[in-house]
Design an enzyme around this catalytic site. Structure first.
Site, PDB file in Angstrom:
ATOM      1  N   ASN A  66       0.829  -1.210   0.000  1.00 48.16           N
ATOM      2  CA  ASN A  66       0.000   0.000   0.000  1.00 48.16           C
ATOM      3  C   ASN A  66       0.861   1.257   0.000  1.00 48.16           C
ATOM      4  O   ASN A  66       0.582   2.222  -0.729  1.00 48.16           O
ATOM      5  CB  ASN A  66      -0.907   0.027   1.236  1.00 48.16           C
ATOM      6  N   ARG A 420      -5.986   2.304 -13.097  1.00 47.57           N
ATOM      7  CA  ARG A 420      -4.577   2.424 -12.701  1.00 47.57           C
ATOM      8  C   ARG A 420      -3.942   1.068 -12.407  1.00 47.57           C
ATOM      9  O   ARG A 420      -4.481   0.256 -11.672  1.00 47.57           O
ATOM     10  CB  ARG A 420      -4.448   3.336 -11.475  1.00 47.57           C
ATOM     11  N   HIS A 450     -16.193   3.866 -14.105  1.00 48.84           N
ATOM     12  CA  HIS A 450     -16.012   3.048 -12.912  1.00 48.84           C
ATOM     13  C   HIS A 450     -17.295   2.302 -12.560  1.00 48.84           C
ATOM     14  O   HIS A 450     -17.318   1.497 -11.622  1.00 48.84           O
ATOM     15  CB  HIS A 450     -15.580   3.967 -11.750  1.00 48.84           C
ATOM     16  N   ARG A 579     -13.925   2.817   5.352  1.00 42.84           N
ATOM     17  CA  ARG A 579     -12.754   1.955   5.506  1.00 42.84           C
ATOM     18  C   ARG A 579     -11.448   2.731   5.541  1.00 42.84           C
ATOM     19  O   ARG A 579     -10.587   2.493   6.364  1.00 42.84           O
ATOM     20  CB  ARG A 579     -12.691   0.949   4.343  1.00 42.84           C
ATOM     21  N   HIS A 607     -15.413  -3.124   0.773  1.00 40.60           N
ATOM     22  CA  HIS A 607     -15.376  -2.450  -0.523  1.00 40.60           C
ATOM     23  C   HIS A 607     -16.752  -1.994  -0.998  1.00 40.60           C
ATOM     24  O   HIS A 607     -16.857  -1.171  -1.904  1.00 40.60           O
ATOM     25  CB  HIS A 607     -14.749  -3.388  -1.571  1.00 40.60           C
TER      26      HIS A 607
END
Length: 727
Positions: A66, A420, A450, A579, A607
């Site tokens: 990350n 990405r 998206h 989150r 998510h």
């Protein structure tokens, strides 16, 4: 306290922040520091004794990966702004230069903590029969084994490189790892500087001979140091250091590109050569050799981080092995919905019976794959339309679309090239789809698509019936095993028409004039959210019960945050599950008294995006307005992407979302962190021996309501132990 009483419990007493100007930038928390805070929470799971040992190692690896991506994208962008002299402050008032200073301090502390955690984990692994050895630990038998490994599995891939006028400094790609060597010729002590790039194509950890029931590894860099004489005959190693490169990985394309695919292929090559944004290296580097590396890579001192430990710890994921199931999460097999089983696996029959909402990974994502695979083989299906933002390289979904196109069905695939780090994979998939005969479109150059939509048009008697899938996550069978997401399957013709209008918008640029049940960004989604938040504030002002529950990955849009502040001040009770990034300050007296924010970090990656409005009746309630979405509440999602906000009208699905999914998320303690007004997150206190409710465990043990074969809204599984929630 019963579950219903818990949900109606008063909010914690708000805290006063006397220095905070409610109209100034201080009412927002910085986006980048908030993201770093999320990664601290991921790292702290590596120290959580309730998490199995190898899963804790996985969390450590994830935190490192990350942070690498954060540097190659976010920090790289801020550096460009700062170097260009941009002093425009973010919503929280910090300029790019201000943010870089704070990021540098925070990230260095994070990396040092990662190394401390690694030392503790390696010691615990050693006690459990998993050893990561170093050169000093090797036996003679080990060395014989490693000679064979080096010659037969490593040597042919290596490229040892001298550094002198005849041998220019090589290109080190993003995440490239190398040894810098100071050598001396044995015959005349003549010095030689050299590089040995460590190939990414070989596993980072080499197996060593071990006793039954144990595992032993040696880092690849140690194997290479051991065999320097074989790579540089006639030289001896005087000193060396390891270094690893991170480069700017933001992607730029020309706005007027005639061939978008070709332009992206060129841009991907440019990305490999991006400016270095961080260089990590081991301590004790010879000054002259270090200076050469810094000069050739163009790295100033401020971008160098010296690591006294293991560099590139994201590679530790290799050690999370199925050979030790006792050190992993107990195995979990996602459920097949009862209703699909009732219809012998026929997805269309199951959807015709009633709308169905699946909660992944608890219900298997294979149902989404089956939906498209069945459509590809069904002679009554005449057309399929599909968005693809991220998917796996050998995607069964792309396979089904190709099969359908080759069978003569009309197939339209919207492939997002700007996803990405998946651009190359998406180019590959688009070529494959085109060869099969599908219509491939790429949407808008200045907007990412998206939205997660799939439609199947099926001839049934004299009519064409549209079956639609709306998702909150990507069409990616691998990540769907660990990402929590929602899949709505419906044959409601209004939702089908809305989906078709969105596809027409993407392929023909014709903006929909009206949508029955859908709002989309960048046109109507944000205004709809603001309108719904304001309406809830109106209910509170009228003395009616007023509540908002929402779940997302990130909340940073300043207009939405200000709308939530206004709703809180009107008396709306707002519970948010965020989150990652959160720019809103909850629980500030006079500003956000009625807002609470929590983050859930655990076995599965949260998510799904959900928002529920009490609609004058409070929450949970059958009169609530309930939505699922592909969009986080960020400027990029609301203003610069094509996203969906889908209203749920089916009573069973609404009950599933409010009474089951959101209620369990709000009641969770085991994996929760509660946000304080200063932007920090704290774990809810749990007394020794006290039960800590886990929403992940609850979902693993209880089937989703709308997937039940004969279940009704009254069959919602009851949450237990919510009196111990502490939230």
């Amino acid at each position: 306290m019963s579950h219903a009483e818990f949900l109606k419990a008063p909010f914690p007493v708000a805290r006063e922040l006397p220095d905070l100007d409610f109209t100034g930038p201080g009412r927002f928390f910085n986006r980048e520091l908030s993201w770093l805070g999320f990664n601290w929470r991921v790292l702290e799971e590596a120290e959580n004794p309730r998490v199995p040992l190898l899963e804790r190692l996985r969390f450590l690896s994830i935190s490192a990966d990350n942070l690498d991506e954060f540097y190659t994208v976010r920090v790289a962008g801020l550096r460009e702004l700062a170097h260009a002299g941009n002093t425009t402050p973010a919503a929280d008032g910090l300029t790019p230069a201000n943010q870089l200073v704070l990021i540098n301090e925070n990230a260095r502390s994070l990396m040092m903590t990662q190394q401390r955690v690694l030392v503790d984990l390696l010691a615990e692994m050693d006690n459990n029969g998993i050893m990561v050895e170093r050169l000093a630990d090797l036996t003679d038998d080990d060395r014989v084994h490693l000679d064979d490994v080096f010659l037969n599995q490593v040597f042919a891939v290596l490229s040892p490189l001298a550094i002198d006028p005849a041998h220019p400094f090589p290109f080190i790609p993003n995440t490239g790892f190398a040894l810098a060597l100071q050598l001396e010729r044995t015959s005349d002590k003549r010095p030689l500087q050299a590089l040995l790039p460590i190939p990414a194509q070989i596993d980072r950890f080499v197996f060593l001979p071990a006793e039954p029931g144990t595992l032993r590894y040696l880092p690849l860099e140690d194997l290479l140091v051991l065999h320097i004489p074989a790579l540089f005959p006639g030289y001896r190693l005087k000193s060396h250091f390891e270094f690893r490169v991170l480069r700017d990985s933001d992607l730029e394309v020309e706005e007027e590109a005639e061939d978008l695919v070709r332009e992206f292929e060129v841009a991907l090559k440019r990305r490999r050569r991006g400016e270095v944004v961080r260089l990590t290296m081991s301590p004790g580097a010879p000054e002259k050799l270090k200076a050469v590396v810094m000069e050739e890579l163009g790295v100033p001192d401020i971008d160098i981080i010296e690591i006294d430990g293991m560099i590139g710890i994201d590679d530790l994921s290799e050690l999370v092995t199925d050979a030790r199931p006792d050190l992993l999460w107990p195995q979990f097999t996602p459920r097949v919905p009862e209703r699909v089983t009732d219809h012998d696996g026929d997805m269309f029959a199951a959807i015709r019976q009633k709308d169905m909402l699946l909660h992944h990974p608890y219900e298997t994502f294979d149902m989404v794959v089956r939906f498209l695979a069945q459509a590809a083989r069904d002679p009554n299906v005449v057309a399929i339309k599909q968005t693809l933002y991220r998917t796996s390289r050998d995607s069964p979904i792309v396979e089904a679309l190709c099969e359908a196109a080759e069978d003569g069905k009309s197939v339209t695939a919207l492939v997002e090239l700007k996803a990405r780090f998946d651009e190359a994979a998406n180019i590959h998939q688009s070529r494959r789809l085109e060869r099969a005969g599908a219509h491939v479109v790429y949407g808008f150059l200045d907007l990412k698509t998206h939205a997660k939509i799939s439609t199947v048009v099926r001839r049934e008697g004299t009519q064409l019936v549209t079956y639609t899938h709306y998702g909150t996550g990507n069409y990616h069978p691998i990540t769907a095993r660990i990402y929590t997401d929602l899949s709505l399957f419906t044959c409601d013709q209004r939702l089908g028409r809305d989906a078709t209008k969105v596809f027409n918008y993407l392929s023909g640029y014709a903006q929909p004039q009206s949508l029955d049940n859908l709002a989309i960004s960048p046109t109507t989604l944000k205004p709809r959210l603001l309108e719904l938040i304001a309406a809830e504030a109106g209910h509170a002002a009228a003395g009616k019960p007023a509540a908002i529950w929402a779940k997302m990955n990130s909340l940073i849009d300043s207009e939405v945050i200000d709308a939530l502040y206004a709703a809180s001040q009107a008396g709306v009770q707002i519970s948010l599950v965020v989150r990652g990034i959160c720019g809103l300050r909850p629980g500030v007296a006079g500003l956000s008294d009625n807002i609470r924010v929590k983050s859930i970090v655990g076995r599965f990656l949260e998510h799904s995006r959900i928002v529920c409005f009490g609609n004058g009746s409070g929450l949970p309630h059958k009169k609530a307005r309930v939505f699922i979405s592909s969009a986080d509440w960020m400027g990029r999602n609301l203003n610069r992407r094509v996203e969906t906000l889908v209203e749920i009208e089916n009573a069973t699905v609404k009950a599933q979302i409010t009474n089951q999914i959101m209620a369990a998320n709000l009641a969770d303690v085991a994996q929760s962190w509660v946000m304080t007004p200063d932007g920090k997150f704290e774990r809810p206190p749990v007394a020794e021996g006290q039960f800590a409710f886990s929403c992940h465990r609850f979902f693993m043990e209880n089937p989703s309501l709308s997937g039940r074969g004969s279940a009704g809204a009254s069959d919602v599984p009851k949450l237990t132990h919510t009196e111990d929630s502490g939230y």
